[in-house]
Design an enzyme around this catalytic site. Structure first.
Site, mmCIF file in Angstrom:
data_model
loop_
_atom_site.group_PDB
_atom_site.id
_atom_site.type_symbol
_atom_site.label_atom_id
_atom_site.label_comp_id
_atom_site.label_asym_id
_atom_site.label_seq_id
_atom_site.Cartn_x
_atom_site.Cartn_y
_atom_site.Cartn_z
ATOM 1 N N ASP A 1 -5.127 8.066 11.080
ATOM 2 C CA ASP A 1 -3.601 7.710 11.267
ATOM 3 C C ASP A 1 -3.241 8.276 12.848
ATOM 4 O O ASP A 1 -3.617 9.194 13.031
ATOM 5 C CB ASP A 1 -2.626 8.317 10.295
ATOM 6 C CG ASP A 1 -2.997 7.539 8.795
ATOM 7 O OD1 ASP A 1 -3.146 6.218 8.925
ATOM 8 O OD2 ASP A 1 -3.085 8.091 7.960
ATOM 9 N N GLU B 1 0.993 -1.017 0.031
ATOM 10 C CA GLU B 1 -0.031 0.082 0.095
ATOM 11 C C GLU B 1 0.873 1.105 0.072
ATOM 12 O O GLU B 1 1.624 1.343 0.785
ATOM 13 C CB GLU B 1 -0.855 -0.045 1.213
ATOM 14 C CG GLU B 1 -1.988 -1.278 1.323
ATOM 15 C CD GLU B 1 -2.699 -1.168 2.484
ATOM 16 O OE1 GLU B 1 -2.863 -0.101 3.074
ATOM 17 O OE2 GLU B 1 -3.479 -2.308 2.637
#
Length: 259
Positions: free
Chosen positions: A57, A46
């Site tokens: 995140d 990814e």
């Protein structure tokens, strides 16, 4: 058969996918990171689009985005870097992961055309609303054979999970908890119950589990309850510790996953 389908056909279990932020630790490291991961047996990669407000995140990946943006990484540069390395990794699925703002700014059709040209196999957009996917992305996903990978969490309703399973292709990204990305030593009983609950739904699509995988125990639990695992923060930490030696960073990650 695209590269994702081919991967799931030849290796339906124990997959390992690694995330990294493009432009981190250096602007020109994308190609070397991809080829080094593939050379060490990683099944899927990814490639993260750095963004100034990566809400899903944790601090490790947030910092990598900040550094990557400071280094000058952009979505167009990322796709050019992937295109440049694609011939060296012809069979490995490369997934574009980023937030909706930079992609909409590029223009959705422009994004799909450039992604297809670069050899991108799927796209993950954590903050893309499902109704916007259906109205503005789904037809392009099918036109270009680049599926949109949707995320589910322990809080996602079974109704929504079935909708994702019905209307999306590729695989389903199972977020291990409602928290942001990061590392942890083990999964708790609630998380393991969640894994088993999703298993019992008998979904049509393969699933990969991400968020919190950093050692042999969490990796084993993830791979035992889905087709594979996705690791991000642990690899970013390895890159931070070895910013000028990508092979050492990959070896450090793999060593940590064996402990």
């Amino acid at each position: 058969m695209n590269r994702l389908q081919s991967l799931f056909e030849r290796k339906p279990q124990n997959l390992l996918s690694i995330y990294f932020t493009a432009g981190y630790p250096t602007l020109d490291s994308v190609g070397e990171i991809i080829t080094t991961l593939v050379a060490n047996g990683i099944d899927m990669i990814e490639v993260g689009v750095p963004f100034s407000d990566p809400m899903a995140d944790g601090p490790v990946i947030q910092e990598s985005s900040t550094v990557a943006l400071r280094n000058g990484m952009t979505l167009r540069r990322l796709l050019a870097d992937v295109k440049a390395v694609r011939a060296q990794v012809p069979d490995t699925p490369l997934v574009l992961m980023g937030y909706v703002n930079p992609m909409m700014r590029m223009g959705i059709r422009n994004l799909f055309e450039a992604a297809a040209d670069a050899g991108i196999d799927a796209i993950i957009v954590p903050d893309l609303p499902f109704d916007i996917y259906l109205s503005e992305f789904r037809d392009l996903c099918r036109e270009f054979d680049i599926p949109m990978i949707m995320l589910i969490t322990p809080e996602t309703s079974e109704e929504r999970i079935h909708l994702i399973d019905e209307h999306c292709d590729g695989f389903i990204y199972m977020v291990s908890s409602a928290a942001t990305t990061g590392t942890r030593d083990s999964f708790g009983l609630a998380q393991l119950d969640y894994f088993r609950r999703i298993n019992a739904m008998k979904l049509n699509h393969k699933r990969l589990i991400g968020f919190g995988i950093s050692n042999a125990r969490t990796l084993t639990d993830a791979q035992a309850n889905a087709s594979g695992a996705i690791i991000g923060s642990k690899f970013i930490k390895s890159l931070a510790a070895n910013p000028t030696d990508i092979p050492a960073a990959v070896k450090s990650l793999l060593h940590a996953l064996s402990e």
